[in-house]
Scaffold this active site. Structure first.
Site, short mmCIF file in Angstrom:
data_model
loop_
_atom_site.label_atom_id
_atom_site.label_comp_id
_atom_site.label_asym_id
_atom_site.label_seq_id
_atom_site.Cartn_x
_atom_site.Cartn_y
_atom_site.Cartn_z
N ASN A 119 60.78 -67.91 -129.14
CA ASN A 119 59.93 -69.02 -129.60
C ASN A 119 60.71 -70.29 -129.96
O ASN A 119 60.17 -71.38 -129.87
CB ASN A 119 59.01 -68.58 -130.75
N GLU A 145 65.84 -62.22 -139.90
CA GLU A 145 64.72 -63.16 -140.04
C GLU A 145 63.56 -62.52 -139.29
O GLU A 145 63.52 -62.58 -138.05
CB GLU A 145 65.06 -64.51 -139.41
N LEU A 146 62.63 -61.93 -140.02
CA LEU A 146 61.61 -61.10 -139.37
C LEU A 146 60.23 -61.76 -139.43
O LEU A 146 60.11 -62.96 -139.60
CB LEU A 146 61.64 -59.71 -139.99
N LYS A 187 72.67 -62.37 -127.56
CA LYS A 187 71.76 -61.91 -126.52
C LYS A 187 70.42 -62.63 -126.73
O LYS A 187 69.71 -62.38 -127.68
CB LYS A 187 71.50 -60.40 -126.61
N GLU A 203 50.39 -60.52 -138.51
CA GLU A 203 50.82 -61.79 -137.94
C GLU A 203 50.07 -62.04 -136.62
O GLU A 203 49.92 -61.12 -135.81
CB GLU A 203 52.33 -61.68 -137.68
N GLY A 237 63.42 -61.99 -135.09
CA GLY A 237 62.43 -61.34 -134.23
C GLY A 237 61.45 -60.54 -135.06
O GLY A 237 61.26 -60.81 -136.25
N SER A 238 60.89 -59.52 -134.44
CA SER A 238 59.82 -58.77 -135.11
C SER A 238 60.38 -57.80 -136.16
O SER A 238 61.53 -57.36 -136.08
CB SER A 238 59.03 -57.98 -134.06
P1 ADP Z 1 58.66 -60.30 -129.77
O1 ADP Z 1 57.74 -59.13 -129.84
O2 ADP Z 1 58.14 -61.51 -130.43
O3 ADP Z 1 59.22 -60.58 -128.41
P2 ADP Z 1 61.02 -58.87 -130.49
O4 ADP Z 1 61.49 -58.51 -131.85
O5 ADP Z 1 60.59 -57.76 -129.60
O6 ADP Z 1 59.89 -59.94 -130.72
O7 ADP Z 1 62.13 -59.70 -129.72
C1 ADP Z 1 63.09 -60.53 -130.33
C2 ADP Z 1 64.43 -60.24 -129.72
O8 ADP Z 1 64.73 -58.87 -129.98
C3 ADP Z 1 64.53 -60.41 -128.21
O9 ADP Z 1 65.79 -60.94 -127.87
C4 ADP Z 1 64.39 -59.01 -127.69
O10 ADP Z 1 65.05 -58.82 -126.45
C5 ADP Z 1 65.11 -58.24 -128.77
N1 ADP Z 1 64.73 -56.82 -128.86
C6 ADP Z 1 63.57 -56.22 -128.50
N2 ADP Z 1 63.63 -54.89 -128.72
C7 ADP Z 1 64.86 -54.63 -129.23
C8 ADP Z 1 65.54 -53.46 -129.68
N3 ADP Z 1 64.95 -52.26 -129.66
N4 ADP Z 1 66.80 -53.59 -130.15
C9 ADP Z 1 67.40 -54.80 -130.20
N5 ADP Z 1 66.82 -55.93 -129.80
C10 ADP Z 1 65.57 -55.86 -129.31
#
Ligand code: ADP
Length: 465
Positions: free
Chosen positions: A134, A232-233, A157, A366, A210-211
């Site tokens: 985002n 940062e979740l 990454k 969310e 991320g999430s």
């Molecule tokens: P969204 O659902 O908003 O895409 P995510 O948390 O899945 O949020 O994604 C945020 C980042 O975390 C991305 O770079 C994604 O590739 C990465 N990601 C997703 N799954 C995993 C995981 N199991 N371990 C580490 N990184 C991950």
């Protein structure tokens, strides 16, 4: 494992570029290189590191039109927002170019004449970052800049949907003179790269945006190697409009906070709580303004709301809206979609819902989309209870002209970031981060470099009197 990622434009579904996915061996090599480079980079004096960061920022600024275009193409946000994000991204680099010069130690009075206590700070080592789609530029620089400023090396990454902006920023860092192995990127699926990062003994810190479920898995994965973590979740931001609020200001700021990036930010307003005495006025003015927002391709001039990033994101928003309507919510505007699942684009017209209540998913989870649910309250205590009744604690907003109400809300809201008459509180010079399930640690401000530093304490004994 696939060997490439197809990056697609979420506004059209068209393929923009194919990028290589690194193999496990390549990722391990990148980690080893970053670890090796740490010995050199951490020894470069802070003034030189600061100068290199300034040079990086300048290169980004010189290329900002091009970077913004790439960002809009891979993320979908309007071009003006992408340009704004590039500025926001360099503001972190500028800030930490300054903070690099202010990593101070201390001396502490000892309890004996023959002793001296000296406290110093040192960089923690190689840092791995995982960033979201985002804010593909700013989420990367607000991790990379403090890491490099502190003397850490860095490997990122980016999200699979938006790797191109990150790749451009890393290339510009190298052109600015930052050593190739001091800042690197790897591409791949999070579920594959994440464990390679967490299990590596060479990486001393994971920083993630991320999430919440992924953040929790990274915290667990980091336990065996006792890594530092910054998380940062997710958020579920409440916005409280008190009876004495400036309604026009509240409308204007709520629109910014809710509909920026098509509602796809972790600090986006998710629940609007309005005092019952001003609910009609707010709902009417807000709906009128929201209905004027234009939906379209972010590259087209005049677009306010771009597409939703992907099918998964779209389906989640639509499910929340349908659930709310089934349970009695009234649609004041929006609830219209422009979708082509085959081509792969998903637009949601900005939507306002009224008469929402706690039984609806939209008030519990969310949303990450351009949908604003409005509910009312009678007393401030009730508003605070609704606002805090969530596992999340990232951002909260309130509107009041009364300083007593304002300070009372500030004191009782359990959120890391609070906007008082302000829908845009984020800034490079302020600590951004959440409480509870919204994360650990802060990014930005003087706080933002701390997680990249270790404290070392030296006790010198047997000194001459
Ligand atoms: P969204 O659902 O908003 O895409 P995510 O948390 O899945 O949020 O994604 C945020 C980042 O975390 C991305 O770079 C994604 O590739 C990465 N990601 C997703 N799954 C995993 C995981 N199991 N371990 C580490 N990184 C991950």
């Amino acid at each position: 494992m696939s060997t490439s990622i197809e990056v697609r434009n979420p506004a059209t579904g068209e393929r923009i570029q194919e990028v290589n996915v690194q193999t496990t061996e390549e990722i391990q090599t990148a980690i080893e290189k970053g670890h090796k480079e740490f010995k050199k980079w951490s020894k470069i004096n802070a003034h030189e590191r600061s100068r290199l960061l300034q040079e990086w920022s300048q290169r980004i600024q010189e290329n900002k039109e091009e970077i913004a275009k790439v960002m809009t193409m891979e993320n979908g946000k309007p071009l003006s927002e992408s340009l704004g994000e590039v500025n926001y991204a360099t503001s972190y680099i500028d800030w930490y170019a300054g903070e690099a010069l202010r990593v101070y130690g201390r001396t502490v009075p000892a309890a004996a004449e023959s002793k001296r206590i000296v406290i110093s700070r040192q960089p923690i080592g190689l840092v791995a970052a995982i960033t979201p789609w985002n804010f593909p530029a700013a989420m990367m620089t607000r991790k990379a800049a403090p890491a490099l400023a502190a003397g850490c090396t860095f490997i990122v990454k980016p999200a699979e949907d938006t790797p191109l902006t990150t790749m451009t920023l890393v290339k510009l860092a190298h052109e600015a003179g930052i050593p190739k192995d001091a800042i690197q990127y790897v591409n791949g699926k999070g579920s594959v790269v994440g464990p390679l990062f967490t299990e590596s003994k060479l990486i001393r810190k994971i920083t993630f945006t991320g999430s919440t479920p992924v953040g929790k898995s990274l915290i667990k994965g980091s336990a065996d190697t006792v890594k530092h973590v910054t998380m940062e979740l997710g958020g579920h931001a409440p916005l409280i409009i008190a009876e004495d609020a400036d309604i026009d200001l509240a409308v204007n700021q709520t629109i910014f906070s809710k509909y920026r990036n098509a509602g796809q930010t972790c600090v986006c307003v998710n629940r609007i709580l309005v005092h019952e005495s001003v609910e009609d006025e707010f709902a009417e003015k807000f709906t009128k303004a929201v209905a004027k927002l234009s939906v379209g391709n972010g590259l087209d001039e005049g677009t306010d709301i771009g597409p939703i990033i992907n099918e998964k994101g779209f389906d989640k928003v639509v499910a929340q809206v349908n659930d709310a309507i089934e349970k009695g919510a009234e649609v004041l505007t929006g609830n219209e979609y422009v979708v082509d699942r085959e081509k792969g684009y998903y637009f949601i017209h900005p939507t306002v819902l009224r008469n929402v209540d706690a039984s609806m998913e939209i008030m519990q989870e969310e949303t990450f989309g351009p949908v604003a649910p409005i509910t009312s309250f009678k007393t401030l205590e009730e508003a605070i209870e609704i606002a805090n009744n969530t596992p999340y604690g990232l951002a909260a907003y309130f509107f009041t002209e009364n300083y007593k109400t304002g300070m009372y809300l500030h004191d009782h809201l359990d959120f890391g970031i609070i906007g008082w008459n302000d829908g845009a509180p984020s800034a490079a010079h302020a600590p951004f981060g959440g409480m509870k399930d919204s994360g650990l640690g802060r990014e930005g401000g003087t706080e933002g470099i701390e997680p990249y530093l270790e404290t070392k304490y030296l006790s010198v004994g047997n000194l001459l009197d």
